[in-house]
Design a protein around this motif. Sequence first.
Motif, PDB file in Angstrom:
ATOM      1  N   LEU A 571      32.112   4.808  62.201  1.00 55.57           N
ATOM      2  CA  LEU A 571      33.341   5.406  61.686  1.00 55.57           C
ATOM      3  C   LEU A 571      33.201   6.921  61.523  1.00 55.57           C
ATOM      4  N   VAL A 572      31.997   7.399  61.241  1.00 57.43           N
ATOM      5  CA  VAL A 572      31.775   8.848  61.214  1.00 57.43           C
ATOM      6  C   VAL A 572      32.098   9.438  62.582  1.00 57.43           C
ATOM      7  N   VAL A 573      31.579   8.800  63.631  1.00 55.70           N
ATOM      8  CA  VAL A 573      31.847   9.255  64.998  1.00 55.70           C
ATOM      9  C   VAL A 573      33.340   9.153  65.308  1.00 55.70           C
ATOM     10  N   ALA A 574      33.964   8.048  64.883  1.00 56.51           N
ATOM     11  CA  ALA A 574      35.387   7.843  65.169  1.00 56.51           C
ATOM     12  C   ALA A 574      36.241   8.928  64.525  1.00 56.51           C
ATOM     13  N   VAL A 575      35.951   9.277  63.297  1.00 51.07           N
ATOM     14  CA  VAL A 575      36.742  10.308  62.615  1.00 51.07           C
ATOM     15  C   VAL A 575      36.517  11.675  63.267  1.00 51.07           C
ATOM     16  N   GLU A 576      35.300  11.971  63.670  1.00 52.30           N
ATOM     17  CA  GLU A 576      35.063  13.238  64.364  1.00 52.30           C
ATOM     18  C   GLU A 576      35.834  13.281  65.683  1.00 52.30           C
ATOM     19  N   ARG A 577      35.942  12.153  66.366  1.00 51.78           N
ATOM     20  CA  ARG A 577      36.725  12.101  67.609  1.00 51.78           C
ATOM     21  C   ARG A 577      38.217  12.263  67.323  1.00 51.78           C
ATOM     22  N   ILE A 578      38.664  11.758  66.190  1.00 49.37           N
ATOM     23  CA  ILE A 578      40.074  11.941  65.814  1.00 49.37           C
ATOM     24  C   ILE A 578      40.377  13.428  65.617  1.00 49.37           C
ATOM     25  N   VAL A 579      39.480  14.128  64.925  1.00 51.22           N
ATOM     26  CA  VAL A 579      39.676  15.567  64.721  1.00 51.22           C
ATOM     27  C   VAL A 579      39.634  16.303  66.054  1.00 51.22           C
ATOM     28  N   ASP A 580      38.707  15.907  66.941  1.00 47.61           N
ATOM     29  CA  ASP A 580      38.636  16.522  68.265  1.00 47.61           C
ATOM     30  C   ASP A 580      39.934  16.322  69.039  1.00 47.61           C
ATOM     31  N   ALA A 581      40.456  15.100  69.016  1.00 53.15           N
ATOM     32  CA  ALA A 581      41.695  14.809  69.750  1.00 53.15           C
ATOM     33  C   ALA A 581      42.866  15.606  69.189  1.00 53.15           C
ATOM     34  N   THR A 582      42.876  15.829  67.886  1.00 54.37           N
ATOM     35  CA  THR A 582      43.955  16.598  67.265  1.00 54.37           C
ATOM     36  C   THR A 582      43.931  18.045  67.735  1.00 54.37           C
ATOM     37  N   PRO A 631      55.304   7.460  73.299  1.00 57.57           N
ATOM     38  CA  PRO A 631      55.716   7.838  74.653  1.00 57.57           C
ATOM     39  C   PRO A 631      54.513   8.102  75.544  1.00 57.57           C
ATOM     40  N   PRO A 632      54.476   7.518  76.748  1.00 58.00           N
ATOM     41  CA  PRO A 632      53.335   7.741  77.650  1.00 58.00           C
ATOM     42  C   PRO A 632      53.257   9.209  78.078  1.00 58.00           C
ATOM     43  N   GLY A 633      52.031   9.680  78.191  1.00 60.90           N
ATOM     44  CA  GLY A 633      51.834  11.057  78.628  1.00 60.90           C
ATOM     45  C   GLY A 633      51.981  12.086  77.538  1.00 60.90           C
ATOM     46  N   SER A 634      52.236  11.658  76.322  1.00 60.91           N
ATOM     47  CA  SER A 634      52.381  12.599  75.219  1.00 60.91           C
ATOM     48  C   SER A 634      51.045  13.266  74.916  1.00 60.91           C
ATOM     49  N   VAL A 635      51.099  14.496  74.386  1.00 62.74           N
ATOM     50  CA  VAL A 635      49.863  15.192  74.033  1.00 62.74           C
ATOM     51  C   VAL A 635      49.140  14.483  72.889  1.00 62.74           C
ATOM     52  N   LEU A 636      49.855  13.636  72.146  1.00 64.13           N
ATOM     53  CA  LEU A 636      49.242  12.912  71.034  1.00 64.13           C
ATOM     54  C   LEU A 636      48.746  11.525  71.446  1.00 64.13           C
ATOM     55  N   GLU A 637      48.829  11.217  72.721  1.00 65.15           N
ATOM     56  CA  GLU A 637      48.405   9.886  73.166  1.00 65.15           C
ATOM     57  C   GLU A 637      46.917   9.658  72.898  1.00 65.15           C
ATOM     58  N   ALA A 638      46.086  10.648  73.214  1.00 72.11           N
ATOM     59  CA  ALA A 638      44.647  10.496  72.965  1.00 72.11           C
ATOM     60  C   ALA A 638      44.366  10.325  71.480  1.00 72.11           C
ATOM     61  N   LEU A 639      45.127  11.019  70.634  1.00 78.98           N
ATOM     62  CA  LEU A 639      44.936  10.887  69.192  1.00 78.98           C
ATOM     63  C   LEU A 639      45.290   9.480  68.731  1.00 78.98           C
ATOM     64  N   ARG A 640      46.393   8.935  69.243  1.00 79.51           N
ATOM     65  CA  ARG A 640      46.770   7.559  68.865  1.00 79.51           C
ATOM     66  C   ARG A 640      45.695   6.574  69.304  1.00 79.51           C
ATOM     67  N   GLN A 641      45.123   6.798  70.473  1.00 85.99           N
ATOM     68  CA  GLN A 641      44.072   5.905  70.959  1.00 85.99           C
ATOM     69  C   GLN A 641      42.838   5.965  70.052  1.00 85.99           C
ATOM     70  N   GLU A 642      42.489   7.160  69.588  1.00 86.53           N
ATOM     71  CA  GLU A 642      41.335   7.284  68.694  1.00 86.53           C
ATOM     72  C   GLU A 642      41.602   6.608  67.355  1.00 86.53           C
ATOM     73  N   VAL A 643      42.829   6.719  66.840  1.00 89.61           N
ATOM     74  CA  VAL A 643      43.179   6.040  65.590  1.00 89.61           C
ATOM     75  C   VAL A 643      43.080   4.527  65.775  1.00 89.61           C
ATOM     76  N   ALA A 644      43.611   4.034  66.910  1.00 91.76           N
ATOM     77  CA  ALA A 644      43.536   2.598  67.176  1.00 91.76           C
ATOM     78  C   ALA A 644      42.087   2.134  67.290  1.00 91.76           C
TER      79      ALA A 644
END
Length: 659
Positions: A571-582, A631-644
């Motif tokens: 989860l430490v890694v996951a949260v760091e990836r969330i910040v990176d995606a943001t 929406p597909p292709g959104s700039v926040l798509e990677a962030l949603r994937q990291e949250v999931a």
Amino acid sequence: MPRPFALGLTPPDWLVRNLQPQQAPPVNRPAVARAAVALTLPLALGLAAGRPEYGALASMGALAGVISDTADAYRRRLLNIAVPQLFSAIGITLGSLVYGQGWVTVAALTGVALVSGMISTIGAVASVSGLLLLLNSVVGAGLPMPGDWWLAPLLMTGGGLLVLVQALLAWPLRAGVPERSSVADTYRKVADLLAATTATTADTTDAYDTARHAVTQSLNQSYDLILARRARHHGRSPDLVRLLAQLNAVTPLVEAAPAVRLSGRPLPAEVPTAVRHVAEAVDTGYSGPLGLRLPTPTSEIGKAVDQALRHAAEVVTGGSPDALTRADDHLGRTAPLRVRATRAARDVALSAASWRYGLRLALCIGIAQALVSLIAVPRSYWVALTITFVLKPDFGSVFSRALMRALGTVVGLVVAAAILSEVPRGWWDVPVMLCLAPLIPVFTPRGYGYQTAAITPVILLLSDILNHEGTGLLVPRLVDSLMGCGIALVAGYLLWPESWHARVGARLADAVADTAAYVEHVFGAGGEDPGGRARKRRRLYRDLSAIRTEFQRALTEPPPTGRRAAAWWPLVVAVERIVDATTAARVRVKQGAQPPSAAEVAQVALQLRELADGLRRTDVLYEVRSDLSGPPGSVLEALRQEVAAARTITSPPDGDAAR
């Protein structure tokens, strides 16, 4: 990961982590020289005057100054050494007034411990001040001081001021140099981060994580140095404005790093090299053209890096007017920092956490003093001294410190035994101290056990000058130290359930909640506010640093706490990836990508807050309560994937490691 046992003799992983020396910076040679002079000169002067005990007291004060001498910036050195010396003088005075008073001494030291504990939670300077207040109260209550009541605090303060004078000698010639060097170091660490963005193997992935952590720490330190200097500077300062503009200019490069990482397209080697050239210009104050040779970028992310690097070079060498104006405005808003700092210190000192820590420390000191009042223990003040060092709130795990204190004391006693048995008291103490004193700043950065091993023979040598007990000091000191460690472990650790739990989950939740606020700000109405965006981004840096610090601290705890803490790593890694995606999403929008709609921003912020709530509760983390699609292709798509992805990770065992 735990190591396999070989013949059942391999030590447990938590013990190995405790014994492993920390990665230390290069030896601070000026600090080594200051320690040698400050601890040796008073001793020599005391011997020359025929009053070696006076020299020993001044050297004890110098020892406190050496321990406090940890800052780079000169104004911070002034505070770090001078303020604790004031509390040190108060402590030795209070202690000497209750020397030999029986239960009055017990009550007085217990009260001082409560106050010391509450002071210690305010900040770094207050922590050392609280430490020395209690430390010298214990010394004054346990040792008879020579001369009138005012002589001991005067001599000890004089020793501490000797360290301060040495530390400030170069201030007129090097004013502002530590702050500039810190900003330059941040640029160098950003260059290392950009060089690590092309990592693909496990080893190079670790290198990227390490480089990102180093950048986070360096940014925090640089902002702290500059803003702290501004808080004590009257009026506008062109040098501070320029430094803050240079530091702000590196932020787009930091934000671009995760975007490069996620794109999978390597940066040309010329980019990190160019950042190092900019760092050199910051360090030397160079303001001419740099002549950067950068290849033409071939992607949106490459363009973002190129623009950020050229802007940083312009700010560093030419002083971009817009950047200087924004930095000047930012410094202007920090003018009431003293008021805010005073209010924050008051709130922290009176918080529930401060009271709890103060009560823990007071309980342990009270037990120690009551015990040695009932049982004849020679020079029993060492028991309370051990507790004082072990129970510091900002020095890491209590269990780890108790263990390292015991081991460090044993090593220090072996060194002291050789000195006290083979070296006659008198002028031979001067060359011995000249050899021992520099070891304190050399070994302190490597860990508490190493610091204890370096300080113990110094304290025993000074104590012998005061008491003339020779090797008779050694066994009582070992027994007293072990008693102090035992009291700290039982009354200050085992009896307090909060000690058994890592707070990694709480730190992760704070970072995710702050990420939600950052998403709402940069993709909402506040996106055009660079000052607000920078402040929220810096808060994320501090969150990530706090996560790593708490995680490393928790790993040094024995089972089951250490095992539970290790379970948080995914989860430490996951949260760091969330910040990176943001941050990567913001870089893409800045380069012309379609910004997300207000509805999508609100949805992602809701998802992040639900994740933060799950991290705090640790039992509903995997439950999806809101729609994770978008929406597909959104700039926040990677962030949603990291949250999931984070929500699919099972929470740590027993569910209580976060509390």
